[in-house]
Design a protein around this motif. Structure first.
Motif, mmCIF file in Angstrom:
data_model
loop_
_atom_site.group_PDB
_atom_site.id
_atom_site.type_symbol
_atom_site.label_atom_id
_atom_site.label_comp_id
_atom_site.label_asym_id
_atom_site.label_seq_id
_atom_site.Cartn_x
_atom_site.Cartn_y
_atom_site.Cartn_z
ATOM 1 N N LYS A 72 0.829 -1.205 0.000
ATOM 2 C CA LYS A 72 0.000 0.000 0.000
ATOM 3 C C LYS A 72 0.865 1.257 0.000
ATOM 4 O O LYS A 72 0.547 2.239 -0.668
ATOM 5 N N ILE A 73 1.948 1.211 0.754
ATOM 6 C CA ILE A 73 2.841 2.379 0.767
ATOM 7 C C ILE A 73 3.422 2.583 -0.630
ATOM 8 O O ILE A 73 3.431 3.690 -1.161
ATOM 9 N N ARG A 75 2.244 1.620 -3.463
ATOM 10 C CA ARG A 75 1.191 2.029 -4.393
ATOM 11 C C ARG A 75 0.912 3.521 -4.258
ATOM 12 O O ARG A 75 0.799 4.242 -5.253
ATOM 13 N N ARG A 76 0.796 3.994 -3.001
ATOM 14 C CA ARG A 76 0.525 5.418 -2.789
ATOM 15 C C ARG A 76 1.659 6.285 -3.349
ATOM 16 O O ARG A 76 1.423 7.270 -4.034
ATOM 17 N N LEU A 77 2.880 5.890 -3.016
ATOM 18 C CA LEU A 77 4.028 6.681 -3.471
ATOM 19 C C LEU A 77 4.119 6.697 -4.996
ATOM 20 O O LEU A 77 4.402 7.725 -5.599
ATOM 21 N N LEU A 79 1.689 6.167 -7.190
ATOM 22 C CA LEU A 79 0.601 6.949 -7.776
ATOM 23 C C LEU A 79 0.892 8.436 -7.654
ATOM 24 O O LEU A 79 0.632 9.213 -8.574
ATOM 25 N N ARG A 80 1.426 8.812 -6.497
ATOM 26 C CA ARG A 80 1.735 10.226 -6.303
ATOM 27 C C ARG A 80 2.782 10.685 -7.332
ATOM 28 O O ARG A 80 2.666 11.737 -7.928
ATOM 29 N N ARG A 83 1.185 10.844 -10.719
ATOM 30 C CA ARG A 83 0.326 12.028 -10.883
ATOM 31 C C ARG A 83 1.164 13.291 -11.073
ATOM 32 O O ARG A 83 0.811 14.168 -11.852
#
Lengths: 186, 262
Positions: A72-73, A75-77, A79-80, A83
């Motif tokens: 999850k970490i 994935r978040r990083l 995606l950020r 983006r």
């Protein structure tokens, strides 16, 4: 090494925790990052930052499933980063297509209620996924959580490309109906 | 843009579902094995620290046992911009002796902040209660240096501080002065990189600290040099938190001391 032992190392602030995490889950995290970014250097950077995130998060976190916690970490990083890259119009990667697909799940003419917390929406989606047949659920998550390509999914599960596309389409349609029923105005 | 929230929400679905999708039937393994060797050496975070007994036996305690947050903040603001307050000679020398360049960071204005996992209030309280000791300390000295890792694009960002104890918030300590060190490593192009809370630290600032012992054999390997962390000190910072005398600020939560066990 057992996950519980690795978590314990984080709590003891023992840097071996990072080495063990990388040995055990580096490949998983890299695949997630690379699926999103399609750039090995950027993906490696996100994976390295994942260990930093984990180090900072434990304590106080004591995750029950370390692989998904780390994933999850990542994935978040990733995606950020993706983006940010897109904002700079340097897009790239395979993410655009899966994003376009996901937009089909958003009831038309509206947008996601800004007041709705991501966590609440995640609970609704989790409940929705639990109603699905296992295969459909797995395929959906491989596509939209792990960002696997259709080809990778078809190889993983032994389905034809068209079957995977059809399964995803049906699930997206169901999710759209679910969100409408829940009055999640998107 | 509007699908970002949906994308983020999918990212936060139940762990058991994510795990099931990863461990489910696999006919053919994905072939991302090659990367592993390349990434294997790239672990980038370490923390260590130092506590030393200064021998200052007669340190006076704050009469009411708590700090005046407003006065501290004023003092903090007045002094925060002064690079002169930073005593960097100690740690810089240690790195120089090992043939490593150590560059002083005077004002860590740009901090890389990772997107952190959500911390619940219960977890925050649990962490404070399970920490060895939570101490209110004053920052006596602070130094920030940047050490490029030879043969790599990584940079080590090292913060060292001398702390004096104002108050034991929970737990025990027999020390009154602490020298702590914290290291973070990244290859991101940032001015300075450190742990949550540490970027705020300035001389004369008061805050709550959670420290841990440094092991005797603990080393940082920077390039082909090994730096003994114990040589730098005895404690590292696990967390640095704002404290107004009655409440500890842990991420978004204001946690009153009454919720802490002793």
């Amino acid at each position: 090494m057992e996950d519980s032992r690795i978590v314990e190392l984080y709590w003891q602030r023992d840097e071996t925790a990072i080495t063990e995490s990388e040995n055990k889950y580096g490949r998983l995290c890299f695949s997630i990052a690379n699926n999103i970014l399609r750039n090995q250097e950027d993906a490696k950077e996100c994976v390295n930052d994942t260990w930093l995130g984990a180090w900072n998060a434990m304590p106080p976190h004591r995750p029950e499933i370390l692989s998904t916690f780390l994933g999850k970490i990542t994935r978040r990083l990733s995606l950020r980063k993706w983006r940010a890259r897109t904002a700079e119009k340097r897009g790239g990667g395979g993410l655009e297509i899966s994003i376009e697909e996901l937009e089909e799940c958003i009831p038309s003419g509206q947008r996601i209620d800004e007041g709705l917390e991501t966590a609440e929406l995640a609970e609704i989606i989790s409940a929705f996924l639990e109603t699905l047949p296992q295969e459909d659920r797995r395929v959906f998550l491989r596509r939209y959580w792990y960002f696997d390509s259709i080809r990778d999914i078809s190889q993983r599960f032994g389905f034809g490309l068209s079957k995977v596309k059809m399964m995803l389409k049906r699930t997206r349609d169901k999710l759209l109906v679910c969100l409408q029923k829940e009055e999640i105005w998107i | 843009m509007k699908s970002e929230k949906l994308q983020d929400a999918i990212g936060e679905v139940k762990d058991s579902l994510i795990l099931d999708a990863d461990t489910g039937t696999v006919r053919k393994q994905n072939s991302w094995i090659k990367w592993a060797a390349a990434a294997a050496g790239a672990v980038l975070i370490l923390t260590a620290g130092i506590l030393y007994v200064s021998g200052s036996i007669g340190r006076k305690e704050d009469p009411d046992g708590k700090s005046n947050a407003a006065a501290e903040q004023e003092s903090h603001d007045e002094q925060s911009d002064s690079a002169a307050e930073q005593d960097h000679s100690g740690p810089a020398v240690i790195f120089s002796e090992q043939g490593l360049d150590a560059e002083l960071v005077e004002d860590p204005s740009e901090i890389a902040v990772n997107e952190m996992p959500y911390v619940s209030r219960e977890e925050a309280v649990g962490h404070l209660n399970s920490a060895g000791a939570v101490l209110e300390c004053t920052v006596e000295e602070i130094s920030r240096i940047r050490v490029p890792e030879p043969g790599s694009d990584s940079v080590w960002f090292i913060t060292t501080m001398t702390l004096s104890l104002n108050r034991v918030i929970r737990g025990k300590t027999e020390e009154e002065r602490f020298r702590v060190v914290n290291a973070a490593v990244t290859n991101m192009p940032v001015d300075f990189f450190c742990y949550p809370g540490l970027e705020e630290c300035r001389k004369q600032m008061h805050a709550a600290f959670i420290l841990r012992d440094v092991d005797d054999g603990e080393v940082w390997t920077i390039g082909d040099q090994e730096i003994s962390v114990k040589e730098l000190g005895d404690y590292s910072v696990v967390r640095c938190l704002s404290f107004d005398g009655t409440n500890i600020q842990y991420e978004n939560y204001s946690i009153p001391l009454t919720e802490l066990e002793n």
